[in-house]
Design a protein around this motif. Structure first.
Motif, PDB file in Angstrom:
ATOM      1  N   ASN A  37      33.476  36.168  50.055  1.00 17.24           N
ATOM      2  CA  ASN A  37      34.741  35.438  49.981  1.00 17.24           C
ATOM      3  C   ASN A  37      34.669  34.170  49.126  1.00 17.24           C
ATOM      4  O   ASN A  37      35.620  33.802  48.467  1.00 17.24           O
ATOM      5  CB  ASN A  37      35.177  35.044  51.393  1.00 17.24           C
ATOM      6  CG  ASN A  37      36.350  35.870  51.830  1.00 17.24           C
ATOM      7  OD1 ASN A  37      37.135  36.272  50.980  1.00 17.24           O
ATOM      8  ND2 ASN A  37      36.473  36.139  53.106  1.00 17.24           N
TER       9      ASN A  37
ATOM     10  N   SER B 221      34.743  38.612  39.658  1.00 16.37           N
ATOM     11  CA  SER B 221      35.427  38.958  40.902  1.00 16.37           C
ATOM     12  C   SER B 221      36.931  38.760  40.755  1.00 16.37           C
ATOM     13  O   SER B 221      37.716  39.538  41.283  1.00 16.37           O
ATOM     14  CB  SER B 221      34.864  38.135  42.054  1.00 16.37           C
ATOM     15  OG  SER B 221      35.178  36.785  41.876  1.00 16.37           O
TER      16      SER B 221
ATOM     17  N   ILE C  75      39.699  41.683  41.372  1.00 14.64           N
ATOM     18  CA  ILE C  75      40.830  41.593  42.291  1.00 14.64           C
ATOM     19  C   ILE C  75      42.133  41.850  41.538  1.00 14.64           C
ATOM     20  O   ILE C  75      43.030  42.534  42.038  1.00 14.64           O
ATOM     21  CB  ILE C  75      40.832  40.220  42.989  1.00 14.64           C
ATOM     22  CG1 ILE C  75      39.613  40.149  43.899  1.00 14.64           C
ATOM     23  CG2 ILE C  75      42.081  40.016  43.810  1.00 14.64           C
ATOM     24  CD1 ILE C  75      39.320  38.780  44.386  1.00 14.64           C
TER      25      ILE C  75
ATOM     26  N   LEU D  64      35.382  46.259  48.508  1.00  7.97           N
ATOM     27  CA  LEU D  64      36.411  45.209  48.423  1.00  7.97           C
ATOM     28  C   LEU D  64      37.347  45.295  49.616  1.00  7.97           C
ATOM     29  O   LEU D  64      38.502  44.871  49.527  1.00  7.97           O
ATOM     30  CB  LEU D  64      37.221  45.360  47.128  1.00  7.97           C
ATOM     31  CG  LEU D  64      36.500  45.135  45.815  1.00  7.97           C
ATOM     32  CD1 LEU D  64      37.418  45.431  44.660  1.00  7.97           C
ATOM     33  CD2 LEU D  64      36.009  43.716  45.728  1.00  7.97           C
TER      34      LEU D  64
ATOM     35  N   TYR E 223      39.793  42.646  50.772  1.00  7.91           N
ATOM     36  CA  TYR E 223      40.972  42.343  49.943  1.00  7.91           C
ATOM     37  C   TYR E 223      42.062  43.379  50.120  1.00  7.91           C
ATOM     38  O   TYR E 223      43.207  43.051  50.387  1.00  7.91           O
ATOM     39  CB  TYR E 223      40.569  42.227  48.480  1.00  7.91           C
ATOM     40  CG  TYR E 223      39.613  41.097  48.228  1.00  7.91           C
ATOM     41  CD1 TYR E 223      40.062  39.785  48.237  1.00  7.91           C
ATOM     42  CD2 TYR E 223      38.272  41.346  48.022  1.00  7.91           C
ATOM     43  CE1 TYR E 223      39.191  38.740  48.028  1.00  7.91           C
ATOM     44  CE2 TYR E 223      37.393  40.303  47.811  1.00  7.91           C
ATOM     45  CZ  TYR E 223      37.858  39.001  47.825  1.00  7.91           C
ATOM     46  OH  TYR E 223      37.001  37.974  47.631  1.00  7.91           O
ATOM     47  N   TRP E 224      41.687  44.677  49.959  1.00 10.50           N
ATOM     48  CA  TRP E 224      42.778  45.666  49.991  1.00 10.50           C
ATOM     49  C   TRP E 224      43.376  45.868  51.365  1.00 10.50           C
ATOM     50  O   TRP E 224      44.550  46.219  51.480  1.00 10.50           O
ATOM     51  CB  TRP E 224      42.421  46.989  49.318  1.00 10.50           C
ATOM     52  CG  TRP E 224      41.276  47.803  49.848  1.00 10.50           C
ATOM     53  CD1 TRP E 224      40.071  47.963  49.255  1.00 10.50           C
ATOM     54  CD2 TRP E 224      41.229  48.600  51.038  1.00 10.50           C
ATOM     55  NE1 TRP E 224      39.277  48.784  50.003  1.00 10.50           N
ATOM     56  CE2 TRP E 224      39.957  49.196  51.104  1.00 10.50           C
ATOM     57  CE3 TRP E 224      42.150  48.870  52.054  1.00 10.50           C
ATOM     58  CZ2 TRP E 224      39.564  50.035  52.126  1.00 10.50           C
ATOM     59  CZ3 TRP E 224      41.766  49.703  53.085  1.00 10.50           C
ATOM     60  CH2 TRP E 224      40.485  50.272  53.121  1.00 10.50           C
TER      61      TRP E 224
ATOM     62  N   GLU F  11      44.180  43.662  53.523  1.00 13.26           N
ATOM     63  CA  GLU F  11      45.286  42.706  53.711  1.00 13.26           C
ATOM     64  C   GLU F  11      46.511  43.118  52.923  1.00 13.26           C
ATOM     65  O   GLU F  11      47.635  43.071  53.414  1.00 13.26           O
ATOM     66  CB  GLU F  11      44.840  41.310  53.280  1.00 13.26           C
ATOM     67  CG  GLU F  11      44.024  40.602  54.332  1.00 13.26           C
ATOM     68  CD  GLU F  11      43.484  39.290  53.821  1.00 13.26           C
ATOM     69  OE1 GLU F  11      43.992  38.782  52.801  1.00 13.26           O
ATOM     70  OE2 GLU F  11      42.542  38.781  54.441  1.00 13.26           O
TER      71      GLU F  11
END
Lengths: 479, 101
Positions: A198, A205, A209, A270, A273-274, A276
């Motif tokens: 994070n 990165s 994203i 990842l 991230y995905w 959320e």
């Protein structure tokens, strides 16, 4: 040459298509339906071949093209559903005297695109498959070319669809630039070796994203998840009912498979991230779909919003992660697809005067005139609400169960409340059928025996849900 | 040697211009088609740069496929616009509003 073995069903479909396109030129106007029969028979042959592949052991894997049991089961399902869709389309087009062989040729091109994109293990093949599917969909929506609504829906879908392909490609190009490869496996191992967390915001990165966001937007658009749902109601209303039947079922399953393949391979590392992003998409979809559907009077538009709500439920299943979420989400997708196919099939079989069914109120008093048809619609609607002995109940139950197991109890409560709100518009259809005054111009077509068999099969599947869940855990186990 | 980020800046700029062209344009569908074309060209630019930077042929092959697909895509788009023009006698964006709800 041995590589050709992997593409055998696709090559067979493509050669039959090329043959039919040429053959169709030489057929007399009254004999054009021969093309339909040839295509239908070739679909049955492909179905039998794919089914026989299931029992073959030791199929080695080819790095570009995936023919594992998971994709194979998907293909079997799509081909089987295509056979049913073909039947409904044929009977509809014949009834309204707008039959052209091109309709079926384009449908099969779409099917081919779906088979290719699902088997892809390489981003270029994925892109080509998605484009083949979208190009066929643009054309088939504009099929009814004397209707203003049909061509308007096609233009809207074309502009937005091409834009979403652009988003997908932009995401792919960033991914390619960062990882230097287009193969799923290589990309995922490169991303894994970066092992960023994070706190680490290096250029790489951020780029990753960004590409994840672009690809996810494009998939959400094609799936019909909420902030990107604006094309769904227009396309559903504008196109012919059998076209709506096709658009609302097969591409949804294909995109779902792409989504779980991408999230479980390329973007596996990842997940923070995905998950959320998918959660946001899911909550907005369930909310918007269920609430706007309440105020609809056109039955196709109402079902379009209910599709958006169902897509939200599927995404809620994916959000809970690979362990038990994917299984629940796949179960939900298959159930949703089967029942949507059944309801659009029934709608396409009902005539109002000289046109097809559009308004919910036109169904008034169907029970007095055609009680069997009314019972069929009742079964389908009850299952879409999620009343216990039906398959729809188990679908909703598994998704909510996986939400509870993953610790998001608030989301589970939210899903239950939304299901209750959603039951309103399904129950209204039942109320119109059973308690409203009779509409005299209503007349089902004569071909509806197959829809009865189809709905009854779905009903029996609901009584023995273990059958479906066994197949699905087998499929997910082979992912 | 010009850094890669400069090229990427140009391609992202082209991408944003094409997006703005689709969303802000309220007159003609043909302009939307041109914006779409611009979008795909900016993506091609991206692929060529990355292919060159990584010394990898795959990016450049991808560009050929994109070019072919967008040729087919715009052919279908123009055909759909002709169909719309026949039934509507107009291809203005403002006139497309028959489907609401």
């Amino acid at each position: 040459m041995s590589y050709l073995f992997y593409f055998l069903p696709e090559i067979f479909i493509l050669s039959v298509l090329s043959f039919v396109i040429v053959l169709d030129l030489f057929l007399k106007e009254s004999k054009k339906n021969i093309s339909y029969y040839i295509l239908q028979i070739s679909l049955i042959i492909v179905f039998l071949y794919l089914f026989s592949l299931l029992f073959q052991k030791n199929i080695s894997n080819y790095e570009l093209y995936d023919i594992s049991n998971f994709t194979n089961l998907f293909k079997i399902f799509t081909v089987l559903l295509s056979i049913i869709i073909f039947y409904y389309s044929y009977s509809y087009l014949q009834r309204f005297k707008i039959y052209k062989s091109e309709y079926f040729i384009i449908l099969i091109f779409g099917l081919l695109g779906m088979m290719i994109m699902v088997s892809a293990n390489h981003l270029l093949i994925l892109y080509l498959g998605i484009e083949l599917l979208s190009l066929s969909l643009y054309t088939i929506i504009a099929y009814n070319r004397t209707s203003v609504r049909s061509s308007e829906a096609a233009v809207k879908y074309y502009i937005l669809g091409a834009m979403s392909s652009g988003f997908l490609l932009f995401g792919i190009s960033l991914l390619y630039g960062i990882t230097g490869s287009l193969l799923y496996d290589e990309i995922s191992s490169v991303i894994e070796s970066m092992n960023f967390n994070n706190q680490d915001f290096s250029t790489h990165s951020i780029g990753l994203i960004f590409s994840l966001i672009f690809i996810l937007i494009s998939i959400a658009f094609k799936f019909g998840a909420a902030p990107f749902h604006m094309w769904i109601p227009d396309v559903y209303e504008g196109s012919l009912t059998p076209t709506t039947l096709m658009i609302s079922t097969l591409p949804k399953v294909a995109i779902f498979v792409i989504l779980i393949k991408l999230t479980s391979s390329i973007f596996a590392s990842l997940e923070i991230y995905w998950s959320e992003m998918i959660l946001i998409l899911a909550v907005i979809s369930v909310l918007i779909g269920n609430i706007i559907a309440i105020s609809q009077t056109n039955i196709k538009r109402m079902l379009a919003y209910s599709t958006i709500a169902n897509v939200g439920f599927i995404l809620l299943g994916i959000y809970t992660g690979p362990e038990n979420g994917y299984e629940a989400a796949l179960f939900y997708t298959i159930t949703y697809t089967l029942f949507t196919a059944a309801v659009f099939g029934l709608i396409s079989e009902i005539n109002i005067g000289d046109s097809s069914l559009e308004k919910i109120d036109d169904l008034g008093g169907l029970n007095q005139k055609f009680p069997l048809m009314a019972v069929m619609i009742l079964i389908v609607m009850l299952s879409m609400i999620g009343i216990p002995p039906m398959l729809g109940f188990y679908a909703k139950f598994y998704v909510i169960q996986s939400l509870v197991l993953s610790g998001s109890t608030v989301l589970a409560i939210f899903a239950v409340i939304m299901t209750v709100i959603g039951s309103f518009y399904y129950l209204r259809v039942i109320k119109v059928i059973y308690f409203d005054d009779e509409n005299t111009s209503i007349s089902p077509s004569l071909y509806h025996l197959i829809s009865y068999v189809f709905v009854l099969t779905l009903f029996l599947l609901g009584i023995f849900p273990n059958l479906l869940s066994t197949i699905i855990s087998f499929a997910i186990g082979n992912l | 040697m010009i850094p890669v980020s400069y090229y990427l800046f140009i391609s992202s700029l082209l991408f944003s211009i094409s997006l703005a062209g689709i969303f802000l344009n309220r007159k003609n569908i043909l302009i939307m088609l041109m914006s779409l074309e611009l979008m795909f060209l900016s993506i091609n630019f991206n692929f060529i740069i990355f292919g060159n930077y990584l010394n990898d042929i795959a990016g450049q092959i991808f560009v050929f496929f994109i070019l072919t697909v967008i040729a087919a895509e715009s052919a279908i788009g123009l055909a759909i616009i002709i169909v719309l023009y026949r039934v509507r006698n107009s291809i203005n964006v403002d006139d497309i509003g028959g489907l609401k709800g």
